[in-house]
Design an enzyme around this catalytic site. Structure first.
Site: not given
Ligand code: FAD
Ligand code: UDP
Length: 378
Positions: A178, A256, A361, A287, A359, A311, A182
């Site tokens: 991911r 996780r 986005d 972080r 996984y 976090e 660079r």
């Molecule tokens: P979710 O957002 O998880 O939605 C699923 C929903 O289903 C939840 O609201 C849950 O409560 C509901 N649900 C589950 N089971 C039930 C049930 N039995 N009954 C009723 N409701 C239920 N993506 C990016 O593009 N950029 C980022 O910078 C980025 N940062 C992230 C950072 C973190 C810490 C995390 C965890 C993810 C990040 N993502 C990021 C990914 C992003 O969160 C996901 O791609 C996105 O949330 C996926 O949407 P979804 O609808 O598939 O799932």
């Molecule tokens: N990663 C790392 N060091 C960093 C940032 C990221 O080793 O400082 C690795 C780590 O394994 C992580 C992966 O790169 O799970 C992808 O990073 P990204 O920021 O895309 O993960 P996110 O937290 O957005 O899921």
């Protein structure tokens, strides 16, 4: 619970569920009920503005929107304007700040060199040739084969161990792919054509996406509590964890979850950027997120407070929110069995990060939902 006259029930109001509901309502012109077990829409992408400071808090950790998919970008912009935020990350190793993802600045600072862009590839090849990596089959081998052991040890190993509680030799290579490596001084975290944060926050995007006559959102409702009341002919779009749907009959998939320690601090700027990573295992935090940096267009000059989230990560138990699919070999085997069962169900569609155990986005799940529910005609 009443499902009379409802042909479509969406489980989960994250991006996959919300886009699906919007498309069913506006493209198919059908009524749709969205069941969401949390007390808010938006899933893990949910955010809200803190009333005292006007700082947007990403409740489940930093979410930066980025995509190179024009269809996705055009679509999401229908529901709110995005600002011009560009994500940059600092990582701390041995008490010193470096830029992440690994780029020429990281490499030169780490080795105390002044390599030029055209010299880096050969230099890194020399470093990686010291290790015997022939066919990289896991995260560690993939990245060591690209940058060598010292950079891996400094910036990847500790961080990844903390984030995944799993040795990088047991993680799929795709996780690290991911991130780019660079050979220049481009310090952007992402490489996509479009990037930004919704000016009025993600909450506003979701409200606009779901605010249609044909969509009824029922918050605080767990699908499994009402499932028996849904008529057999109803089409269910399920975005919760796939293993839960089948009552874990082939065993639990490994997820996780994250914990965030929130602090309100008396600084106008605590760390100088939105995200600081901690590369070393000695620091228990993965972080720190400082949310006021996500809105360069907002004037915070009168605000001398900042809000940060520290976090940490751990394996999810059944009652925890699943954030990241771990995807080890044993999980892949279980997933195949769940997928085979899912295919046999005529009226249930599994989608999104949890429903597909992928996984993804935000832009990925939006793109997939649009593809499935036919974007463009309405
Ligand atoms: P979710 O957002 O998880 O939605 C699923 C929903 O289903 C939840 O609201 C849950 O409560 C509901 N649900 C589950 N089971 C039930 C049930 N039995 N009954 C009723 N409701 C239920 N993506 C990016 O593009 N950029 C980022 O910078 C980025 N940062 C992230 C950072 C973190 C810490 C995390 C965890 C993810 C990040 N993502 C990021 C990914 C992003 O969160 C996901 O791609 C996105 O949330 C996926 O949407 P979804 O609808 O598939 O799932
Ligand atoms: N990663 C790392 N060091 C960093 C940032 C990221 O080793 O400082 C690795 C780590 O394994 C992580 C992966 O790169 O799970 C992808 O990073 P990204 O920021 O895309 O993960 P996110 O937290 O957005 O899921």
């Amino acid at each position: 619970m009443d499902f009379n006259g409802i042909k479509f029930v969406v489980v989960g109001a994250g991006f996959y569920g919300s886009v699906t509901a919007e498309r069913i309502a506006n493209n198919l012109g059908e009524k749709v009920v969205v069941l969401e077990k949390r007390d808010h829409i938006g899933g893990n992408s949910w955010s809200f503005f803190d009333q005292k400071t006007n700082i947007e808090i990403h409740k489940y950790g930093s979410h930066i929107f980025h995509t190179s998919n024009r269809e996705v970008w055009d679509y999401i912009n229908r529901f709110g304007k995005f600002n011009e935020y560009r994500h940059q990350v600092i990582t701390i190793h041995n008490g010193k700040p470096y830029t992440m993802p690994i780029n020429l600045l990281t490499i030169n600072n780490f080795y105390g060199k002044n390599l030029k862009p055209w010299e880096v590839e050969a230099f890194l090849q020399g470093e990686s040739a010291k290790e015997k990596v022939k066919n990289p089959s896991n995260l560690e081998e993939a990245i060591v084969g690209q940058i060598g052991y010292p950079l891996y040890k400094a910036f990847v190993r500790g961080y990844t161990m903390k984030q995944w509680q799993t040795d990088p030799v047991r993680l799929p290579a795709g996780i690290i792919q991911r991130l780019p490596v660079r050979y220049n001084y481009n310090t952007s975290y992402f490489s996509d054509l479009w990037e930004g944060i919704p000016e009025k926050g993600y909450g506003d995007i979701f409200r606009n996406m779901l605010d249609f006559e044909n969509i009824e959102v029922r918050l605080g409702v767990d699908f499994f509590q009402v499932k028996d009341q849904i008529p057999d002919e109803t089409c269910i779009i399920y975005t919760g964890p796939v293993d839960r749907f089948f009552n874990y009959k082939y065993g639990e998939l490994c997820w996780r979850t994250l914990d965030f320690k929130e602090e309100v601090l008396d600084y106008s700027d605590y760390q100088g950027t939105a995200v600081v990573n901690y590369a070393d295992e000695e620091n228990p935090y993965i972080r720190t997120h400082e949310f006021r940096h996500y809105h360069p267009e907002i004037d915070y000059s009168g605000c001398d407070k900042t809000i940060v989230f520290h976090e940490t990560s751990r394996f999810a138990k059944k009652d925890d929110l699943p954030y990241y699919p771990v995807g080890r070999d044993e999980d892949k085997k279980k997933l195949e069995k769940y997928q085979a069962d899912a295919e046999k169900l005529n009226n249930v569609i599994f989608g999104g990060r949890l429903g597909e155990y992928r996984y993804y986005d935000m832009h990925h799940v939006i793109g997939l939902a649009l593809k499935r529910w036919n974007y463009g005609t309405g």
